[in-house]
Design a protein around this motif. Structure first.
Motif, PDB file in Angstrom:
ATOM      1  N   UNK A  18       0.830  -1.198   0.000  1.00  0.00           N
ATOM      2  CA  UNK A  18       0.000   0.000   0.000  1.00  0.00           C
ATOM      3  C   UNK A  18       0.869   1.254   0.000  1.00  0.00           C
ATOM      4  N   UNK A  19       0.348   2.313  -0.605  1.00  0.00           N
ATOM      5  CA  UNK A  19       1.069   3.582  -0.630  1.00  0.00           C
ATOM      6  C   UNK A  19       0.073   4.732  -0.641  1.00  0.00           C
ATOM      7  N   UNK A  29      -4.118   4.418   3.036  1.00  0.00           N
ATOM      8  CA  UNK A  29      -3.303   4.128   1.862  1.00  0.00           C
ATOM      9  C   UNK A  29      -4.087   3.237   0.901  1.00  0.00           C
ATOM     10  N   UNK A  30      -3.616   3.180  -0.349  1.00  0.00           N
ATOM     11  CA  UNK A  30      -4.270   2.388  -1.386  1.00  0.00           C
ATOM     12  C   UNK A  30      -3.344   1.254  -1.832  1.00  0.00           C
ATOM     13  N   UNK A  31      -3.950   0.139  -2.244  1.00  0.00           N
ATOM     14  CA  UNK A  31      -3.184  -1.015  -2.685  1.00  0.00           C
ATOM     15  C   UNK A  31      -2.436  -0.760  -3.978  1.00  0.00           C
ATOM     16  N   UNK A  32      -1.234  -1.340  -4.093  1.00  0.00           N
ATOM     17  CA  UNK A  32      -0.431  -1.297  -5.312  1.00  0.00           C
ATOM     18  C   UNK A  32       0.070  -2.718  -5.585  1.00  0.00           C
ATOM     19  N   UNK A  33       0.272  -3.050  -6.854  1.00  0.00           N
ATOM     20  CA  UNK A  33       0.688  -4.410  -7.216  1.00  0.00           C
ATOM     21  C   UNK A  33       2.135  -4.694  -6.846  1.00  0.00           C
ATOM     22  N   UNK A  34       2.981  -3.667  -6.945  1.00  0.00           N
ATOM     23  CA  UNK A  34       4.382  -3.827  -6.590  1.00  0.00           C
ATOM     24  C   UNK A  34       4.902  -2.513  -6.035  1.00  0.00           C
ATOM     25  N   UNK A  40      15.493   5.840   0.074  1.00  0.00           N
ATOM     26  CA  UNK A  40      14.643   6.870   0.671  1.00  0.00           C
ATOM     27  C   UNK A  40      13.284   6.310   1.111  1.00  0.00           C
ATOM     28  N   UNK A  41      13.032   5.014   0.918  1.00  0.00           N
ATOM     29  CA  UNK A  41      11.757   4.420   1.315  1.00  0.00           C
ATOM     30  C   UNK A  41      10.999   3.877   0.120  1.00  0.00           C
ATOM     31  N   UNK A  42       9.687   3.702   0.280  1.00  0.00           N
ATOM     32  CA  UNK A  42       8.850   3.184  -0.797  1.00  0.00           C
ATOM     33  C   UNK A  42       8.572   4.303  -1.794  1.00  0.00           C
ATOM     34  N   UNK A  43       8.929   4.064  -3.049  1.00  0.00           N
ATOM     35  CA  UNK A  43       8.704   5.062  -4.082  1.00  0.00           C
ATOM     36  C   UNK A  43       7.217   5.424  -4.136  1.00  0.00           C
ATOM     37  N   UNK A  44       6.925   6.722  -4.117  1.00  0.00           N
ATOM     38  CA  UNK A  44       5.547   7.185  -4.230  1.00  0.00           C
ATOM     39  C   UNK A  44       4.766   7.208  -2.924  1.00  0.00           C
ATOM     40  N   UNK A  45       5.440   6.956  -1.789  1.00  0.00           N
ATOM     41  CA  UNK A  45       4.731   6.996  -0.507  1.00  0.00           C
ATOM     42  C   UNK A  45       5.179   8.212   0.292  1.00  0.00           C
ATOM     43  N   UNK A  46       4.223   8.827   0.955  1.00  0.00           N
ATOM     44  CA  UNK A  46       4.476  10.080   1.681  1.00  0.00           C
ATOM     45  C   UNK A  46       5.371   9.920   2.908  1.00  0.00           C
ATOM     46  N   UNK A  47       5.599   8.699   3.387  1.00  0.00           N
ATOM     47  CA  UNK A  47       6.453   8.524   4.560  1.00  0.00           C
ATOM     48  C   UNK A  47       7.915   8.283   4.196  1.00  0.00           C
ATOM     49  N   UNK A  48       8.226   8.360   2.900  1.00  0.00           N
ATOM     50  CA  UNK A  48       9.595   8.183   2.453  1.00  0.00           C
ATOM     51  C   UNK A  48      10.467   9.371   2.805  1.00  0.00           C
ATOM     52  N   UNK A  49      11.720   9.255   2.454  1.00  0.00           N
ATOM     53  CA  UNK A  49      12.694  10.310   2.703  1.00  0.00           C
ATOM     54  C   UNK A  49      13.844   9.790   3.535  1.00  0.00           C
ATOM     55  N   UNK A  50      15.024  10.273   3.272  1.00  0.00           N
ATOM     56  CA  UNK A  50      16.203   9.889   4.048  1.00  0.00           C
ATOM     57  C   UNK A  50      16.092  10.467   5.457  1.00  0.00           C
ATOM     58  N   UNK A  51      15.526  11.676   5.552  1.00  0.00           N
ATOM     59  CA  UNK A  51      15.318  12.311   6.851  1.00  0.00           C
ATOM     60  C   UNK A  51      13.835  12.649   7.006  1.00  0.00           C
ATOM     61  N   UNK A  52      13.460  13.016   8.228  1.00  0.00           N
ATOM     62  CA  UNK A  52      12.098  13.456   8.521  1.00  0.00           C
ATOM     63  C   UNK A  52      12.172  14.440   9.679  1.00  0.00           C
ATOM     64  N   UNK A  53      11.057  15.080   9.966  1.00  0.00           N
ATOM     65  CA  UNK A  53      10.977  15.983  11.108  1.00  0.00           C
ATOM     66  C   UNK A  53      10.623  15.165  12.352  1.00  0.00           C
ATOM     67  N   UNK A  54      11.321  15.441  13.452  1.00  0.00           N
ATOM     68  CA  UNK A  54      10.991  14.738  14.698  1.00  0.00           C
ATOM     69  C   UNK A  54       9.574  15.120  15.120  1.00  0.00           C
TER      70      UNK A  54
END
Length: 194
Positions: A18-19, A29-34, A40-54
């Motif tokens: 899901x992404x 989130x919505x289902x994806x086939x792959x 940086x995380x799952x491509x196309x997902x909002x929780x990706x990124x090398x860093x984040x805000x605490x």
């Protein structure tokens, strides 16, 4: 030299991926086939990124919104644990998309209790490092309540130690629904000074 990681003889399987590309659109989130897992995380997902805000989980260590390493790139849940949560709550199901999951796995007993530094390996060579248990919070409870209003307050208690884990990508690759999951665990020790 002792083994750093031990391969478990479990038959884990990817049941759902899901992404959600838009964090402002909510937790669902919505289902994806792959899914393409990048450093940086799952491509196309909002929780990706090398860093984040605490956030509120880190207020004892940092001021809110301090830039930190993103060890929460992915949320991974267990199909068996979600079914148990639904049973405790007395509802037919708790859907992984309601609780912000990126990956629903089966066949890994007590997935939420996997120790930090466990590796989840996929046939493409992609590897996720488990950072920590993902404690239940009120945001999924609000979404569940839209589907089951009688259970607005039941999720947090029912999902304690059954909410899955969060982790980050150690090796890139593609993960597909139906893929096998190999579990590698680190040595188990208890730190006696905690």
């Amino acid at each position: 030299m002792p083994e750093l990681l031990t391969k478990l003889g479990l038959a884990g399987r990817v049941e759902l991926l899901l992404a959600n590309p838009d964090r402002d659109g909510g937790l669902e989130k919505q289902g994806v086939a792959e899914a393409r897992l990048l450093f940086s995380g799952m491509e196309g997902d909002c929780h990706g990124g090398i860093t984040r805000k605490s956030d509120s989980r880190m207020l004892k260590q940092y001021k809110r919104n301090t830039e930190v390493r993103n060890s929460r790139q992915l949320s991974i849940l267990s199909a068996e644990e979600l079914a148990a949560v639904a049973g405790i709550m007395g509802i037919p199901d708790v859907k992984p998309e309601w609780v912000g999951a990126n990956m629903l796995l089966s066949g890994i007993p007590e997935l939420t209790m996997l120790p930090p530094s466990t590796r989840l390996q996929f046939p493409s060579g992609a590897m996720i490092v488990v950072d920590a248990e993902n404690h239940p919070c009120r945001y999924p409870a609000d979404i569940i309540a839209r589907h089951h209003p009688e259970q607005k307050k039941g999720f947090v208690a029912a999902a304690m130690h059954k909410r899955g884990v969060v982790g980050w990508v150690e090796a890139e690759g593609v993960v597909r629904t139906g893929d096998a999951v190999t579990v590698w665990v680190p040595p188990q020790r208890i730190y006696g000074h905690a």
